[in-house]
Design a protein around this motif. Structure first.
Motif, PDB file in Angstrom:
ATOM      1  N   ARG A   1     -43.125  22.260   5.836  1.00  0.00           N
ATOM      2  CA  ARG A   1     -42.652  21.780   4.530  1.00  0.00           C
ATOM      3  C   ARG A   1     -43.122  20.354   4.276  1.00  0.00           C
ATOM      4  O   ARG A   1     -43.462  19.991   3.153  1.00  0.00           O
ATOM      5  N   GLU A   2     -43.112  19.561   5.325  1.00  0.00           N
ATOM      6  CA  GLU A   2     -43.545  18.175   5.181  1.00  0.00           C
ATOM      7  C   GLU A   2     -45.006  18.118   4.745  1.00  0.00           C
ATOM      8  O   GLU A   2     -45.385  17.290   3.908  1.00  0.00           O
ATOM      9  N   ILE A   3     -45.804  19.005   5.289  1.00  0.00           N
ATOM     10  CA  ILE A   3     -47.221  19.036   4.904  1.00  0.00           C
ATOM     11  C   ILE A   3     -47.361  19.426   3.424  1.00  0.00           C
ATOM     12  O   ILE A   3     -48.134  18.823   2.675  1.00  0.00           O
TER      13      ILE A   3
ATOM     14  N   ASP B   1     -45.130  18.880   1.183  1.00  0.00           N
ATOM     15  CA  ASP B   1     -44.595  17.763   0.392  1.00  0.00           C
ATOM     16  C   ASP B   1     -45.597  16.621   0.271  1.00  0.00           C
ATOM     17  O   ASP B   1     -45.841  16.109  -0.822  1.00  0.00           O
ATOM     18  N   VAL B   2     -46.175  16.222   1.390  1.00  0.00           N
ATOM     19  CA  VAL B   2     -47.029  15.017   1.348  1.00  0.00           C
ATOM     20  C   VAL B   2     -48.349  15.287   0.616  1.00  0.00           C
ATOM     21  O   VAL B   2     -48.983  14.360   0.130  1.00  0.00           O
ATOM     22  N   THR B   3     -48.743  16.537   0.518  1.00  0.00           N
ATOM     23  CA  THR B   3     -49.981  16.857  -0.209  1.00  0.00           C
ATOM     24  C   THR B   3     -49.700  17.211  -1.672  1.00  0.00           C
ATOM     25  O   THR B   3     -50.629  17.361  -2.466  1.00  0.00           O
ATOM     26  N   GLY B   4     -48.423  17.381  -2.013  1.00  0.00           N
ATOM     27  CA  GLY B   4     -48.054  17.721  -3.395  1.00  0.00           C
ATOM     28  C   GLY B   4     -48.091  19.217  -3.667  1.00  0.00           C
ATOM     29  O   GLY B   4     -47.872  19.641  -4.805  1.00  0.00           O
ATOM     30  N   PHE B   5     -48.356  20.017  -2.655  1.00  0.00           N
ATOM     31  CA  PHE B   5     -48.448  21.459  -2.909  1.00  0.00           C
ATOM     32  C   PHE B   5     -47.075  22.135  -3.028  1.00  0.00           C
ATOM     33  O   PHE B   5     -46.990  23.280  -3.473  1.00  0.00           O
ATOM     34  N   SER B   6     -46.001  21.404  -2.660  1.00  0.00           N
ATOM     35  CA  SER B   6     -44.650  21.920  -2.910  1.00  0.00           C
ATOM     36  C   SER B   6     -44.461  22.145  -4.408  1.00  0.00           C
ATOM     37  O   SER B   6     -43.636  22.955  -4.820  1.00  0.00           O
ATOM     38  N   ASP B   7     -45.225  21.386  -5.230  1.00  0.00           N
ATOM     39  CA  ASP B   7     -45.068  21.484  -6.692  1.00  0.00           C
ATOM     40  C   ASP B   7     -45.670  22.756  -7.273  1.00  0.00           C
ATOM     41  O   ASP B   7     -45.330  23.137  -8.381  1.00  0.00           O
TER      42      ASP B   7
END
Lengths: 98, 372
Positions: A83-85, A87-93
């Motif tokens: 999840r952190e990966i 989040d930090v790349t913006g792909f959670s969006d």
């Protein structure tokens, strides 16, 4: 990396175990590339996935692009590291995480 | 046509001859219908006019027989009847009737003597059926088929009206008061009141559309000239603003941390986040970018620098900018979660993402300054 593939009607579930990185992403690519015809629901189960690299992200984005046209794609059970990966790349969006 | 299909309507000799001519030329009328419909729909589409409907019909035989009976002695031959083929173009807006009329005038040969603008026929005390009728022919230069040598001589009618005029016409016809049946005056008055209302509604729809178009042009011009403080934040203005790619600079800076590729996605959905944050104008977003870009970069760098991730999503700049904006104003995990809920819909995932963002941000200088 282990990939357990199960299909029920138009739902394809891919359960990944291990590391999805430069070395193993081609393995996932081979399971997906040209094999999503008729699939309306693609589910990735990341419960046992320990790591995802940029190469793995690119495979997911390619799958998402296909599924946007024919159904939906969901990533389930991603652990905190994965999840952190996202989040930090913006792909959670843009990925659907459950 | 086989004998068994021929109905005897008991018409006078001349009218019977006209009806026979109609039967003989039916195939030509069918061809004409297809030709006219194709030409019109292609022209309307190529001129980017968005219409409600394009309809075409050949007058039914019993309907023609009824007309010939009612108007016995009026017509000498079939060519005197101009509505055997009737085409109807229904527009959404009243000014588009004029556009269609100009197009029809350009494409077909118009019999101006027999064409009527019923819209101009009402005096100041009357309302009612309003439609523009052109009597046309297909010019040989436009279409010719040796199999149908008479096709270009046949006149046909093109009716042009708005959707509301069409509704009026259909309902008005349905009341049947024009058929000679005596309708009490109170009903006639109500029908006319309704016609007046529809005419006003047509005008208002046009005025509203023109107003919206003018507003959009005004917003485009303000955005292009950089007068962001004067532009209210809404769907139109935000769309225009995104065309200036306001987040590119920060995204490129963040991407340079790991020499990453930027995966482009639409940022239109972030409008609701900016509105949730209370932003009123594009100027508010510009101000946020200026005030927070450095800290948003630091936040992204802090998260990405110790990874080898070389792909980022184009939403990263705006997400980090908004996070910094919220945190600098004293917000914490709760406020960040609310923002993510607003953006992506409520989910447990948002809480953990907010916690992660907050955990990283609290180690940065801007948080110390915000908390001091």
């Amino acid at each position: 990396m282990q990939i357990v593939k199960t299909q029920q009607d138009a739902t394809l579930t891919l359960a990944l175990e291990g590391r999805l990185d430069t070395l193993t992403s081609s393995q996932l690519d081979a399971e997906i590339q040209g094999k999503l015809d008729g699939i309306t629901s693609l589910v990735f189960d990341f419960a046992k996935l320990a790591y995802i690299s940029s190469a793995g992200l690119r495979i997911l984005l390619a799958a998402q692009k296909v599924m946007n046209k024919q159904g939906s794609m969901v990533i389930k059970n991603a652990g905190p590291e994965i999840r952190e990966i996202f989040d930090v790349t913006g792909f959670s969006d843009i990925l659907t995480l459950e | 046509m086989e004998k068994k299909d021929v109905v005897d309507y008991g018409l006078p000799p001349r009218e019977t001859m006209i009806l026979e001519e109609y039967r003989e030329k039916h195939a030509t009328f069918e061809k004409l219908l297809q030709v006219v419909k194709n030409i019109l729909s292609e022209s309307i589409a190529s001129n980017s006019i968005y219409i409600n409907a394009l309809e075409a019909r050949i007058k039914a035989e019993d309907s023609l027989a009824g007309k010939l009976e009612r108007k016995a002695g009026k017509y000498s031959s079939l060519s005197d009847l101009t509505d055997i083929l009737g085409v109807r173009v229904i527009t959404f807006y009243s000014d588009e009737v004029d556009k269609i009329a100009a197009l029809v005038g350009e494409i077909f040969e118009i019999d101006w003597e027999n064409s009527i603008d019923k819209r101009k026929m009402h005096d100041i005390h009357s309302f009612g059926y309003s439609s523009l009728h052109y009597i046309c022919r297909v010019p040989r230069a436009l279409f010719e088929d040796p199999a149908f040598p008479e096709l270009n001589d046949i006149r046909f009618e093109v009716q042009m009206r708005t959707a509301l005029q069409h509704v009026w016409s259909v309902l008005d016809h349905d009341t049947g008061y024009k058929s000679g049946f005596e309708v009490p005056k109170e009903y006639l008055r109500n029908i006319n009141r309704l016609a007046g209302m529809l005419e006003l509604a047509d005008e208002q729809f046009c005025a509203i559309r023109t107003g919206i178009n003018n507003y959009r042009r005004h917003v485009q011009s303000l955005v292009r000239s950089g007068k962001f403080d004067e532009v209210p934040l809404d769907g139109d203005s935000f769309g225009n603003y995104l065309e200036l790619r306001p987040f590119d600079s920060l995204n490129n800076r963040i991407a340079s941390i790991n020499q990453a590729e930027i995966h482009e996605t639409s940022l239109v959905g972030y409008l609701k986040l900016f509105l949730f944050l209370g932003f009123k104008t594009l100027g508010d977003i510009e101000k946020m970018i200026k005030e927070n870009s450095e800290d948003a970069y630091q936040l992204a760098a802090f998260q990405l620098a110790n990874t080898d991730l070389d792909i980022i999503n184009s939403s990263l700049a705006v997400v980090n900018l908004c996070a910094v904006h919220v945190l600098k104003r004293g917000g914490g995990v709760l406020e960040l979660t609310r923002c993510l809920d607003e953006l992506n819909g409520p989910s447990e995932v948002n809480r953990s993402r907010a916690e992660h963002l907050y955990g990283r941000a609290k180690k940065l200088a801007f948080m110390e300054a915000a908390n001091s």
